[in-house]
Design a protein around this motif. Sequence first.
Motif, short mmCIF file in Angstrom:
data_model
loop_
_atom_site.label_atom_id
_atom_site.label_comp_id
_atom_site.label_asym_id
_atom_site.label_seq_id
_atom_site.Cartn_x
_atom_site.Cartn_y
_atom_site.Cartn_z
N ALA A 34 0.84 -1.20 0.00
CA ALA A 34 0.00 0.00 0.00
C ALA A 34 0.87 1.25 0.00
O ALA A 34 2.00 1.23 0.47
CB ALA A 34 -0.89 0.00 1.24
N ASN A 35 0.33 2.35 -0.51
CA ASN A 35 1.05 3.61 -0.36
C ASN A 35 0.74 4.17 1.03
O ASN A 35 -0.27 3.83 1.65
CB ASN A 35 0.68 4.61 -1.46
CG ASN A 35 -0.68 5.26 -1.26
OD1 ASN A 35 -0.91 5.98 -0.28
ND2 ASN A 35 -1.60 5.03 -2.18
N ALA A 36 1.62 5.03 1.51
CA ALA A 36 1.46 5.60 2.85
C ALA A 36 0.99 7.04 2.79
O ALA A 36 0.93 7.71 3.82
CB ALA A 36 2.80 5.53 3.60
N THR A 37 0.63 7.53 1.60
CA THR A 37 0.40 8.95 1.44
C THR A 37 -1.05 9.34 1.16
O THR A 37 -1.47 10.43 1.53
CB THR A 37 1.27 9.49 0.29
OG1 THR A 37 1.02 8.71 -0.89
CG2 THR A 37 2.75 9.40 0.64
N THR A 38 -1.80 8.49 0.48
CA THR A 38 -3.19 8.82 0.16
C THR A 38 -4.12 7.72 0.65
O THR A 38 -3.78 6.54 0.59
CB THR A 38 -3.38 9.00 -1.36
OG1 THR A 38 -2.96 7.80 -2.03
CG2 THR A 38 -2.57 10.16 -1.88
N PRO A 39 -5.32 8.08 1.14
CA PRO A 39 -6.27 7.07 1.61
C PRO A 39 -6.77 6.20 0.45
O PRO A 39 -6.90 6.67 -0.68
CB PRO A 39 -7.41 7.90 2.19
CG PRO A 39 -6.84 9.24 2.45
CD PRO A 39 -5.80 9.45 1.39
N TYR A 40 -7.04 4.93 0.76
CA TYR A 40 -7.71 4.05 -0.19
C TYR A 40 -9.19 4.02 0.15
O TYR A 40 -9.56 3.88 1.32
CB TYR A 40 -7.14 2.63 -0.11
CG TYR A 40 -5.74 2.49 -0.64
CD1 TYR A 40 -5.52 2.29 -2.00
CD2 TYR A 40 -4.65 2.52 0.20
CE1 TYR A 40 -4.23 2.14 -2.50
CE2 TYR A 40 -3.36 2.37 -0.28
CZ TYR A 40 -3.16 2.18 -1.63
OH TYR A 40 -1.89 2.05 -2.12
N VAL A 41 -10.03 4.13 -0.86
CA VAL A 41 -11.47 4.04 -0.68
C VAL A 41 -11.92 2.84 -1.51
O VAL A 41 -11.94 2.90 -2.75
CB VAL A 41 -12.17 5.33 -1.12
CG1 VAL A 41 -13.68 5.21 -0.91
CG2 VAL A 41 -11.62 6.53 -0.35
N ILE A 42 -12.27 1.74 -0.84
CA ILE A 42 -12.45 0.46 -1.53
C ILE A 42 -13.85 -0.10 -1.29
O ILE A 42 -14.30 -0.24 -0.15
CB ILE A 42 -11.41 -0.57 -1.04
CG1 ILE A 42 -10.00 -0.04 -1.21
CG2 ILE A 42 -11.60 -1.90 -1.78
CD1 ILE A 42 -9.59 0.22 -2.64
N GLY A 43 -14.55 -0.40 -2.40
CA GLY A 43 -15.84 -1.06 -2.33
C GLY A 43 -15.86 -2.31 -3.18
O GLY A 43 -15.01 -2.49 -4.08
#
Length: 515
Positions: free
Chosen positions: A130-139
């Motif tokens: 995962a990246n540490a800089t931007t949130p993941y929004v997962i559906g």
Amino acid sequence: MKTKLKLLLAVVSVFFSCNRPVSKETTTIGNTENANENAVSLVDATLQGDELIKTDFGDIQMEQTFITKESIDKLNHQLYLQRAVSIYEWSLPVVSFQKWYNASSEVYGANDLDFVENKSFDEKVGILTANATTPYVIGWANLANTGPVVIDYPAGPSAGGVLDFFQLSLGDLGLAGQDKGKGGKYLIIPNGYDVSKLDTKGYFVINATTNKIMIGTRFLSTDQAEVDKMKDNFLIGKFGEPLKPAKFISNTNKRFSGVMPSGYAYFELVHQFIQDEPMVQQDKIFYTYMRYFGIENGQPLNPSAELKKTLTEGAKLGELMSRANQIEPREDKPYYDNTTWYRLMGNFPLTKSSKTDYYLDESNEYYFEAVTVTAGMKSNTPGPGTTSYLTNKKDKDGNFLLGSNTYKIHIPADMPASNFWAFTIYSEVTRCFIDNTEAKDKLRATSIDSRDKELKINDDGSVDLYISHTSPEGKESNWVQTNEDEGWFPVFRTYGTQQAFFDKTWQLGDIELMK
């Protein structure tokens, strides 16, 4: 008379010794003491007559061209083991997604078409690289249950996509999507659905190739008010029904593990995936292999003890082979000549069609250590929505990256990233963030990016970073922390990649061991 009697007894003894049955356990070329000496290699074997053949999985005995029962058992086990490894290679992306799909409901309580926001270290630590800089929004959605799905996607800076369960791109959303960051309505159509029932005018159409799909995005703005506005304008629902604001499950700070399990549990997820999924023709051989193990659609998974043992071995052998391909890629070469850097996306197609060959080694190089890829992520076209990834497993001298050592990397000036760059380190064991319990800010301990206000920049605009278990004196602002007894690897990301990255006029420095 005594001489004649002795001669007669000798003849009888020879007769019976020549005609005595030889047990299978002792049947060899020559005598048992010299069996291994008389064995021939598989390359030199004639596969005829009386022959003892040496293989990597044991000796194979032939008697007048018949294969002995013990040797048949060895061959059958080897055949099933090879099939189990083949299933493992084919199913890597779907098992990774199935694990994540399960966690969405089991850990976060999400239903289909709900979105989990992974922002904190604990919420991200289970995601592969995962990246540490931007949130993941997962559906997630199972189109077999929902039917066609509509997304009214918001305008604004974002990078998202819709993927099937083989993690192949069905379509991008946002800056790299058909809406180009201006927002728009997307219609996701299930595989085999009668499109004549739908009025697709006014929609960006996405055709699904598996029933289960992922819908994911990253909001790229650093302005929280802008992000909130995008979330408020994100609508979703079934085709023909009123769309509703997407449900976002945020700030849970809960962990999940997206790491594929070792052993038999891996194939339990394979079995779970194929339920109610359409089989495309090009996957038929893998479904055939699975049927011999009792991995079938609509049937419970209940293999014999022997087959369960073989599946366990196959999963572990498949994992070792995938690890080997990750460390020394079989079908890839360094991105820059005479360096250890590889481009993480690999050389495999992003979409699936009947005309597409399989790229097992190429795709598994990526899917063993990472998840999700879209056309925008793999693009060679400069632009604000393009993100590029470099990774390696070795330092400048070709030695593995060890947590017990101290390393330095030089990042030249004139970085080809219009947004920002980030350097993040991961565990070789989990392929997830280094989980250093000593760090107060774990995200910062595992990742540095160019937006960090404390980052020290050299006079010429270049940057030097340090990687070790304890910080070199005076280098704390440019340091990421390893675990002392754990191998690690980096991913270097450029957001808004520019032309100098693609034409390689800008080149990232190698990781160097500090002595």
